[in-house]
Design an enzyme around this catalytic site. Structure first.
Site, PDB file in Angstrom:
ATOM      1  N   GLY A 159       0.831  -1.209   0.000  1.00 53.62           N
ATOM      2  CA  GLY A 159       0.000   0.000   0.000  1.00 53.62           C
ATOM      3  C   GLY A 159       0.863   1.254   0.000  1.00 53.62           C
ATOM      4  O   GLY A 159       1.868   1.299   0.698  1.00 53.62           O
ATOM      5  N   VAL A 165      17.005   8.525   0.667  1.00 50.49           N
ATOM      6  CA  VAL A 165      17.880   7.376   0.395  1.00 50.49           C
ATOM      7  C   VAL A 165      18.783   7.698  -0.800  1.00 50.49           C
ATOM      8  O   VAL A 165      20.003   7.485  -0.757  1.00 50.49           O
ATOM      9  CB  VAL A 165      17.033   6.107   0.113  1.00 50.49           C
ATOM     10  CG1 VAL A 165      17.892   4.986  -0.479  1.00 50.49           C
ATOM     11  CG2 VAL A 165      16.351   5.628   1.388  1.00 50.49           C
ATOM     12  N   ARG A 194       1.268  -5.027  -5.652  1.00 51.20           N
ATOM     13  CA  ARG A 194       1.189  -6.252  -4.864  1.00 51.20           C
ATOM     14  C   ARG A 194       1.600  -7.356  -5.836  1.00 51.20           C
ATOM     15  O   ARG A 194       1.084  -7.424  -6.942  1.00 51.20           O
ATOM     16  CB  ARG A 194      -0.224  -6.448  -4.320  1.00 51.20           C
ATOM     17  CG  ARG A 194      -0.575  -5.330  -3.334  1.00 51.20           C
ATOM     18  CD  ARG A 194      -1.615  -5.717  -2.317  1.00 51.20           C
ATOM     19  NE  ARG A 194      -1.417  -4.959  -1.083  1.00 51.20           N
ATOM     20  CZ  ARG A 194      -1.958  -3.762  -0.843  1.00 51.20           C
ATOM     21  NH1 ARG A 194      -2.714  -3.180  -1.746  1.00 51.20           N
ATOM     22  NH2 ARG A 194      -1.734  -3.148   0.309  1.00 51.20           N
ATOM     23  N   CYS A 195       2.582  -8.135  -5.467  1.00 47.40           N
ATOM     24  CA  CYS A 195       3.207  -9.086  -6.393  1.00 47.40           C
ATOM     25  C   CYS A 195       3.066 -10.497  -5.833  1.00 47.40           C
ATOM     26  O   CYS A 195       3.836 -10.917  -4.972  1.00 47.40           O
ATOM     27  CB  CYS A 195       4.677  -8.693  -6.572  1.00 47.40           C
ATOM     28  SG  CYS A 195       5.630  -9.859  -7.533  1.00 47.40           S
ATOM     29  N   ASP A 230       4.074  -4.567   6.428  1.00 46.41           N
ATOM     30  CA  ASP A 230       4.310  -5.907   6.955  1.00 46.41           C
ATOM     31  C   ASP A 230       4.592  -6.946   5.849  1.00 46.41           C
ATOM     32  O   ASP A 230       5.572  -7.684   5.911  1.00 46.41           O
ATOM     33  CB  ASP A 230       3.021  -6.236   7.734  1.00 46.41           C
ATOM     34  CG  ASP A 230       2.975  -7.614   8.252  1.00 46.41           C
ATOM     35  OD1 ASP A 230       3.548  -7.832   9.321  1.00 46.41           O
ATOM     36  OD2 ASP A 230       2.380  -8.474   7.587  1.00 46.41           O
ATOM     37  N   GLY A 231       3.750  -6.978   4.818  1.00 45.31           N
ATOM     38  CA  GLY A 231       3.925  -7.949   3.729  1.00 45.31           C
ATOM     39  C   GLY A 231       5.242  -7.719   2.997  1.00 45.31           C
ATOM     40  O   GLY A 231       5.992  -8.665   2.730  1.00 45.31           O
ATOM     41  N   THR A 241       3.548   2.786   5.787  1.00 42.15           N
ATOM     42  CA  THR A 241       2.151   2.333   5.753  1.00 42.15           C
ATOM     43  C   THR A 241       1.307   3.281   6.597  1.00 42.15           C
ATOM     44  O   THR A 241       1.725   3.672   7.685  1.00 42.15           O
ATOM     45  CB  THR A 241       2.006   0.880   6.271  1.00 42.15           C
ATOM     46  OG1 THR A 241       0.629   0.631   6.545  1.00 42.15           O
ATOM     47  CG2 THR A 241       2.795   0.626   7.539  1.00 42.15           C
ATOM     48  N   ASP A 261      -1.342   2.651   8.159  1.00 38.40           N
ATOM     49  CA  ASP A 261      -2.074   1.992   9.249  1.00 38.40           C
ATOM     50  C   ASP A 261      -1.373   2.008  10.610  1.00 38.40           C
ATOM     51  O   ASP A 261      -2.005   1.744  11.615  1.00 38.40           O
ATOM     52  CB  ASP A 261      -2.326   0.518   8.882  1.00 38.40           C
ATOM     53  CG  ASP A 261      -3.313   0.396   7.734  1.00 38.40           C
ATOM     54  OD1 ASP A 261      -4.213   1.240   7.656  1.00 38.40           O
ATOM     55  OD2 ASP A 261      -3.170  -0.533   6.916  1.00 38.40           O
ATOM     56  N   ASP A 281       0.649  -0.247  11.684  1.00 36.65           N
ATOM     57  CA  ASP A 281       0.395  -1.592  12.208  1.00 36.65           C
ATOM     58  C   ASP A 281       1.662  -2.429  12.364  1.00 36.65           C
ATOM     59  O   ASP A 281       1.599  -3.649  12.365  1.00 36.65           O
ATOM     60  CB  ASP A 281      -0.618  -2.317  11.302  1.00 36.65           C
ATOM     61  CG  ASP A 281      -0.131  -2.435   9.870  1.00 36.65           C
ATOM     62  OD1 ASP A 281       0.896  -1.817   9.519  1.00 36.65           O
ATOM     63  OD2 ASP A 281      -0.790  -3.135   9.081  1.00 36.65           O
ATOM     64  N   ARG A 296      -8.186  -2.024   9.073  1.00 34.78           N
ATOM     65  CA  ARG A 296      -8.903  -3.305   9.114  1.00 34.78           C
ATOM     66  C   ARG A 296      -8.575  -4.070  10.385  1.00 34.78           C
ATOM     67  O   ARG A 296      -9.454  -4.595  11.043  1.00 34.78           O
ATOM     68  CB  ARG A 296      -8.555  -4.150   7.883  1.00 34.78           C
ATOM     69  CG  ARG A 296      -9.507  -3.891   6.729  1.00 34.78           C
ATOM     70  CD  ARG A 296      -9.400  -4.977   5.678  1.00 34.78           C
ATOM     71  NE  ARG A 296      -8.199  -4.806   4.879  1.00 34.78           N
ATOM     72  CZ  ARG A 296      -8.133  -4.056   3.789  1.00 34.78           C
ATOM     73  NH1 ARG A 296      -9.210  -3.417   3.377  1.00 34.78           N
ATOM     74  NH2 ARG A 296      -7.022  -3.946   3.110  1.00 34.78           N
TER      75      ARG A 296
HETATM   76  P1  ADP Z   1       2.198  -4.169   2.702  1.00 33.85           P
HETATM   77  O1  ADP Z   1       3.663  -4.220   2.486  1.00 33.85           O
HETATM   78  O2  ADP Z   1       1.656  -2.781   2.579  1.00 33.85           O
HETATM   79  O3  ADP Z   1       1.786  -4.922   3.956  1.00 33.85           O
HETATM   80  P2  ADP Z   1       1.233  -6.449   1.133  1.00 33.85           P
HETATM   81  O4  ADP Z   1       0.846  -7.250   2.342  1.00 33.85           O
HETATM   82  O5  ADP Z   1       0.302  -6.449  -0.011  1.00 33.85           O
HETATM   83  O6  ADP Z   1       1.511  -4.914   1.478  1.00 33.85           O
HETATM   84  O7  ADP Z   1       2.656  -7.000   0.658  1.00 33.85           O
HETATM   85  C1  ADP Z   1       3.327  -6.415  -0.429  1.00 33.85           C
HETATM   86  C2  ADP Z   1       4.061  -7.466  -1.207  1.00 33.85           C
HETATM   87  O8  ADP Z   1       5.044  -8.104  -0.382  1.00 33.85           O
HETATM   88  C3  ADP Z   1       3.210  -8.630  -1.702  1.00 33.85           C
HETATM   89  O9  ADP Z   1       2.491  -8.336  -2.859  1.00 33.85           O
HETATM   90  C4  ADP Z   1       4.275  -9.688  -1.948  1.00 33.85           C
HETATM   91  O10 ADP Z   1       4.959  -9.428  -3.151  1.00 33.85           O
HETATM   92  C5  ADP Z   1       5.233  -9.438  -0.805  1.00 33.85           C
HETATM   93  N1  ADP Z   1       4.934 -10.378   0.301  1.00 33.85           N
HETATM   94  C6  ADP Z   1       3.903 -10.322   1.162  1.00 33.85           C
HETATM   95  N2  ADP Z   1       3.929 -11.358   2.034  1.00 33.85           N
HETATM   96  C7  ADP Z   1       5.013 -12.087   1.701  1.00 33.85           C
HETATM   97  C8  ADP Z   1       5.590 -13.293   2.219  1.00 33.85           C
HETATM   98  N3  ADP Z   1       5.044 -13.940   3.250  1.00 33.85           N
HETATM   99  N4  ADP Z   1       6.711 -13.753   1.615  1.00 33.85           N
HETATM  100  C9  ADP Z   1       7.268 -13.107   0.568  1.00 33.85           C
HETATM  101  N5  ADP Z   1       6.777 -11.970   0.042  1.00 33.85           N
HETATM  102  C10 ADP Z   1       5.664 -11.474   0.587  1.00 33.85           C
END
Ligand code: ADP
Length: 321
Positions: A11, A23, A72-73, A103-104, A126, A128, A130, A172
């Site tokens: 996000g 950076v 988001r990948c 976090d993701g 982020t 949030d 969080d 959320r």
């Molecule tokens: P955020 O970083 O804002 O929490 P997301 O949860 O959508 O957003 O995560 C962003 C991207 O990080 C995902 O689309 C994916 O490419 C990568 N990602 C998320 N979770 C994992 C995981 N458990 N292992 C490896 N890559 C991840």
């Protein structure tokens, strides 16, 4: 280390651009080559990697969103794709990677470090707030200020009509946006996903507020609790009389020019991230605790349990009486 890269992922959040700028310019100042990656991990897999200079980040400090784009990948969860990403970086001779995200994105950065030795450093970006290991994330302060400005506007009109207003905000799983905007905006009630809420008690409170002559009643509702319209129906079913208005703030909370606090955090996080890479470190995240810039092991940071500031929550409700 001679070459490093930066990307934004997940996000978007106000302040990401200011962090990219910090950076980039600090890395150049320290004699490093700096590369940008387009659209987060998607660009890493698709080899969308390009060298940046000081001018690449001109005129962006004040802009929300991210000039590097984000995504988001799904593929990145798979080790095979992460290997492609690591090989692409290696082909450029890039040893360090700054990941600005939530976090993701940090989980992806951790895996890239553990599996392939890419020296990743996470900057928390982020809205949030969080991530447990840091008191504040980049973008949170700007978002709360956007919500505050909405509360101010809504309060004016609600007071003129003696109305109850439910304001649905983002969050959320994390109620921090609702909590901080609620305390700052003088909300009468704040509903967050971390705490159970008692419908009967809320109805009783609104009725009491009407009886004691409060001219408006603002309920800040985090989206993780329920939708604003659903809450309105519950209040009506519970016996609240008079006009109840709902406003869902939605995506306006994501955009906007970053606040002073977020720009300052962006500068400090960006500099610490580059310094860690210069020291040869990887698999770490930067943050702020008790007004000090800190860095932690990425796995430990991700494992920290979430804590909600219940004391602040209680004070917010006391002050809103
Ligand atoms: P955020 O970083 O804002 O929490 P997301 O949860 O959508 O957003 O995560 C962003 C991207 O990080 C995902 O689309 C994916 O490419 C990568 N990602 C998320 N979770 C994992 C995981 N458990 N292992 C490896 N890559 C991840």
């Amino acid at each position: 280390m001679r070459k490093i890269a930066v990307l934004t992922s997940g996000g978007d959040a106000p302040g990401m651009n200011a962090a990219i700028r910090a950076v980039t310019r600090y890395a150049i100042e320290q004699g490093l080559e700096i590369y940008g990656v387009e659209r987060g991990y998607t660009g890493l897999i698709n080899n969308k990697i390009f060298q940046m200079n000081r001018r690449s980040v001109s005129d962006i400090i004040q802009r929300g969103g991210t000039i590097l784009k984000t995504s988001r990948c799904e593929e990145f969860i798979q080790k095979d794709y992460r290997q492609i990403a690591a090989e692409n970086l290696e082909a450029y001779g890039i040893e360090g990677l700054v990941v600005i995200g939530g976090d993701g994105s940090f989980r992806g950065a951790k895996d890239l470090f553990v599996d392939f030795g890419v020296k990743t450093i996470g900057i928390p970006g982020t809205i949030d707030n969080d991530l447990s290991y840091t008191d504040f994330t980049l973008g949170f302060d700007t978002t709360v200020n956007t919500v505050l400005s909405a509360i101010n506007n809504l309060r004016d009109t609600m007071t003129s009509h003696d109305r109850v207003c439910i304001i649905e905000v983002m969050g959320r799983k994390c109620g921090d946006i609702a909590l901080y905007a609620g305390i700052g905006g003088g909300a009468e009630s704040i509903l967050v996903p971390e705490l159970p809420f008692d419908e009967k008690e809320l109805v009783r409170k609104i009725k009491t507020n009407q009886r004691i002559g409060k001219t408006s009643d603002i309920i800040v509702l985090a989206e993780g609790v329920c939708k604003a319209e659903a809450l309105k129906q519950k209040l009506k079913d519970g016996g609240v009389t008079g006009s109840i208005k709902t406003t869902t703030l939605g995506y306006i909370q994501r955009g906007g020019t970053p606040s002073m606090q977020d720009r300052l955090l962006a500068a400090e996080f960006g500099i610490r991230a580059v310094n860690l890479l210069i020291e040869g470190k990887g698999g770490r995240v930067v943050g702020i605790r008790n007004n000090q810039i800190v860095d932690d092991d990425i796995s430990e940071a991700l494992a920290m349990p979430r804590k909600f500031n219940e004391e602040l929550y209680k004070y917010a409700l006391t002050l809103g009486k």
